[in-house]
Design an enzyme around this catalytic site. Structure first.
Site, mmCIF file in Angstrom:
data_model
loop_
_atom_site.group_PDB
_atom_site.id
_atom_site.type_symbol
_atom_site.label_atom_id
_atom_site.label_comp_id
_atom_site.label_asym_id
_atom_site.label_seq_id
_atom_site.Cartn_x
_atom_site.Cartn_y
_atom_site.Cartn_z
ATOM 1 N N SER A 58 48.488 -20.587 -0.265
ATOM 2 C CA SER A 58 47.984 -19.341 -0.818
ATOM 3 C C SER A 58 46.762 -19.648 -1.671
ATOM 4 O O SER A 58 46.009 -20.589 -1.380
ATOM 5 C CB SER A 58 49.093 -18.641 -1.623
ATOM 6 O OG SER A 58 48.676 -17.366 -2.056
ATOM 7 N N ARG A 70 42.514 -30.868 6.974
ATOM 8 C CA ARG A 70 42.249 -29.435 7.087
ATOM 9 C C ARG A 70 41.386 -29.173 8.321
ATOM 10 O O ARG A 70 40.361 -29.830 8.494
ATOM 11 C CB ARG A 70 41.495 -28.946 5.848
ATOM 12 C CG ARG A 70 42.249 -29.035 4.537
ATOM 13 C CD ARG A 70 41.297 -28.849 3.353
ATOM 14 N NE ARG A 70 40.367 -29.952 3.242
ATOM 15 C CZ ARG A 70 39.193 -29.915 2.608
ATOM 16 N NH1 ARG A 70 38.795 -28.785 2.029
ATOM 17 N NH2 ARG A 70 38.406 -30.972 2.548
ATOM 18 N N ASP A 73 38.295 -26.197 -5.573
ATOM 19 C CA ASP A 73 38.122 -27.318 -4.662
ATOM 20 C C ASP A 73 36.650 -27.733 -4.661
ATOM 21 O O ASP A 73 35.851 -27.088 -3.985
ATOM 22 C CB ASP A 73 38.618 -26.977 -3.258
ATOM 23 C CG ASP A 73 38.212 -25.583 -2.774
ATOM 24 O OD1 ASP A 73 37.854 -24.721 -3.604
ATOM 25 O OD2 ASP A 73 38.263 -25.366 -1.556
ATOM 26 N N GLU A 122 26.980 -18.024 -4.855
ATOM 27 C CA GLU A 122 28.401 -18.180 -5.193
ATOM 28 C C GLU A 122 28.607 -18.920 -6.511
ATOM 29 O O GLU A 122 29.636 -18.756 -7.167
ATOM 30 C CB GLU A 122 29.141 -18.921 -4.083
ATOM 31 C CG GLU A 122 28.647 -20.342 -3.869
ATOM 32 C CD GLU A 122 29.553 -21.160 -2.969
ATOM 33 O OE1 GLU A 122 30.756 -20.872 -2.896
ATOM 34 O OE2 GLU A 122 29.047 -22.115 -2.347
#
Length: 501
Positions: free
Chosen positions: A167, A241, A276, A460
């Site tokens: 999540s 990933r 991250d 961002e």
């Protein structure tokens, strides 16, 4: 659909055809992944670089990114934000033949390489949507989250197949609170979001029964020897990933084989945190290979789970479920006590993560420590101490730096991020530190306006220490758009009526 680790996927990801592994993870097969894989297996392998590139072009297409910068009629930040919302909005859809998870209702993506929803981004985006009156779109996003919880037991990191094992910081309760003034008379809606929040709470508390009579760790739950129970980030998968396959495989090859699964899990757990990556998760701040996320009890996660429990208590009371409401009020009380006891450092005058490997509080100071202000956990005295440290240690020309540790990771100094500005500013306002809150906001807005004058877009993340420099760090180039920057910036303009450029 499981396609992530088929031969075709691995070969393409390790070939260097795409500089960003996420590009191929998000590829759209012209027929299906299975068809492409079967066709690939019929070839004389291995293919050359050019042959493999040609095969990919033959069997896959790629979603076009909207042009977010060339808005020639936009001259100021406020207009840019208002113009951008429709470009970041996506319509609901019922099925997909690629990695996207179907969503019934419309939603907003961050922008750039992120062409899907992201869970915690959506709360900060919602602040800006509320400012422009798009309440129905916020409700649509919440409805999507409710549906995802019903399907997967949690809100995944994003609506991609490869995100379903984790999540992100739980912000559904914050979005429910945001909508409550508009929806509290709709009892059926309240019931549905309460059921979803209960399921989300259960997701974070898997293993509670196993730890009932002992101390220890189980998935996202940690029980201390004194009986206190707090949460951590986790991922059930201990594999590379898919969206960063080449990066993870390359990094893991530098480790002994027996350490690689732990590395993959800790990388994934850090992605669940949203941070991250950061020194918060590293045993050695100079090396991502030392990542040890699952051995940290994060202060921001537990503050947000406290907020979830408080929101559940309030909503259950609205539904006239007094005993159930009291149960979650008691849970919130126990969590608050544990946060104050285990995550407050008198030495640092700060809320910090707890390092389970060292059985002591972490020495890494980050803006995660301001979330207990945002969630009304800190005492007035603690809030005053935090305010002083924010002003003396974290405040930079462009706002607040995310972490005092200076590393090559994107969530550390010199970078600042919109969501963390909001947590700190909102928390300071709630505790009466209005002058400092406004100072932070004005620095952030001034930096954005000056940067916008050069680039014609919002980003961002920003280098708040040297605002003229582009923010760096991380696995990819800084992205433009950008959902949560737009949302937080809109809310700060609304609060402070800043002069627009």
């Amino acid at each position: 659909m499981k396609f992530e680790y088929c031969t075709l996927f691995k070969d393409v990801q390790l070939s260097g055809i795409f500089s960003d592994s996420k590009t191929f993870a998000d590829a759209i097969p012209k027929q299906s992944w299975q068809t492409a894989q079967q066709a690939y297996e019929q070839l004389d392998l291995p293919l050359s670089y050019c042959e493999l590139k040609g095969f990919v072009e033959q069997h896959f297409s790629f979603a076009l990114q909207p042009e977010l910068q060339a808005l020639s009629d936009v001259s100021c930040v406020k207009d840019y934000i208002e113009t951008l919302w429709p470009k970041l909005q996506r319509h609901g859809f019922s099925q997909s033949n690629n990695s996207l998870l179907a969503l019934e209702h419309d939603y907003v993506v961050p922008g750039g390489r992120f062409n899907e929803i992201y869970y915690w981004d959506s709360y900060f985006t919602a602040l800006g949507l509320e400012d422009c009156g798009s309440i129905a779109l916020i409700e649509a996003m919440v409805n999507n989250f409710v549906n995802l919880i019903e399907r997967f037991g949690c809100v995944p990191n994003g609506n991609r197949v490869y995100y379903t094992s984790r999540s992100q910081p739980p912000v559904l309760a914050l979005m429910v609170q945001l909508l409550m003034p508009y929806k509290k008379s709709d009892i059926e809606w309240v019931k549905r979001v309460v059921n979803a929040m209960l399921k989300e709470h259960a997701f974070w508390h898997q293993g509670e029964q196993q730890l009932a009579d002992s101390s220890g760790e189980y998935k996202r739950l940690v029980k201390f020897a004194n009986g206190a129970m707090l949460n951590r980030y986790w991922d059930d998968k201990a594999e590379p990933r898919p969206e960063s396959y080449a990066e993870d495989v390359t990094d893991a090859q530098q480790l002994p084989v027996q350490q690689r699964e732990a590395f993959f899990r800790n990388i994934r757990a850090a992605c669940e945190s949203g941070w991250d990556f950061s020194a918060r998760w590293l045993d050695n701040p100079a090396s991502l290979l030392s990542i040890n996320t699952t051995k940290r009890v994060p202060v921001d996660l537990n503050a947000l789970l406290y907020q979830l429990e408080i929101t559940l208590s309030e909503c259950l009371l609205l539904l006239e479920q007094a005993s159930h409401s009291e149960e979650h009020a008691k849970r919130a009380g126990r969590r608050k006590s544990a946060i104050l006891q285990l995550l407050w450092s008198n030495e640092h005058g700060w809320f910090c993560d707890f390092d389970l490997a060292k059985n002591s509080i972490s020495n890494v100071l980050s803006l995660a420590g301001s979330v207990p202000l945002f969630c009304a956990i800190a005492s007035k005295q603690q809030a005053d101490i935090i305010a002083k440290k924010l002003e003396s240690n974290f405040l930079r020309p462009g706002g607040l730096v995310s972490c005092l540790s200076q590393t090559s990771q994107q969530w550390d100094s010199p970078n600042g991020w919109a969501p963390l500005q909001w947590f700190a500013i909102s928390g300071l306002r709630d505790y009466g530190h209005h002058k400092l809150a406004e100072n932070i906001a004005q620095r952030w807005l001034k930096m954005l306006e000056q940067d916008f004058a050069k680039r014609g877009c919002l980003l961002e993340k920003y280098n708040v220490c040297e605002p003229n420099e582009t923010a760096g760090g991380g696995e990819y180039q800084v992205q433009q758009g950008f959902g949560w920057t737009n949302g937080v910036t809109s809310r700060l303009y609304s609060l402070y009526c800043a002069m627009l450029s």
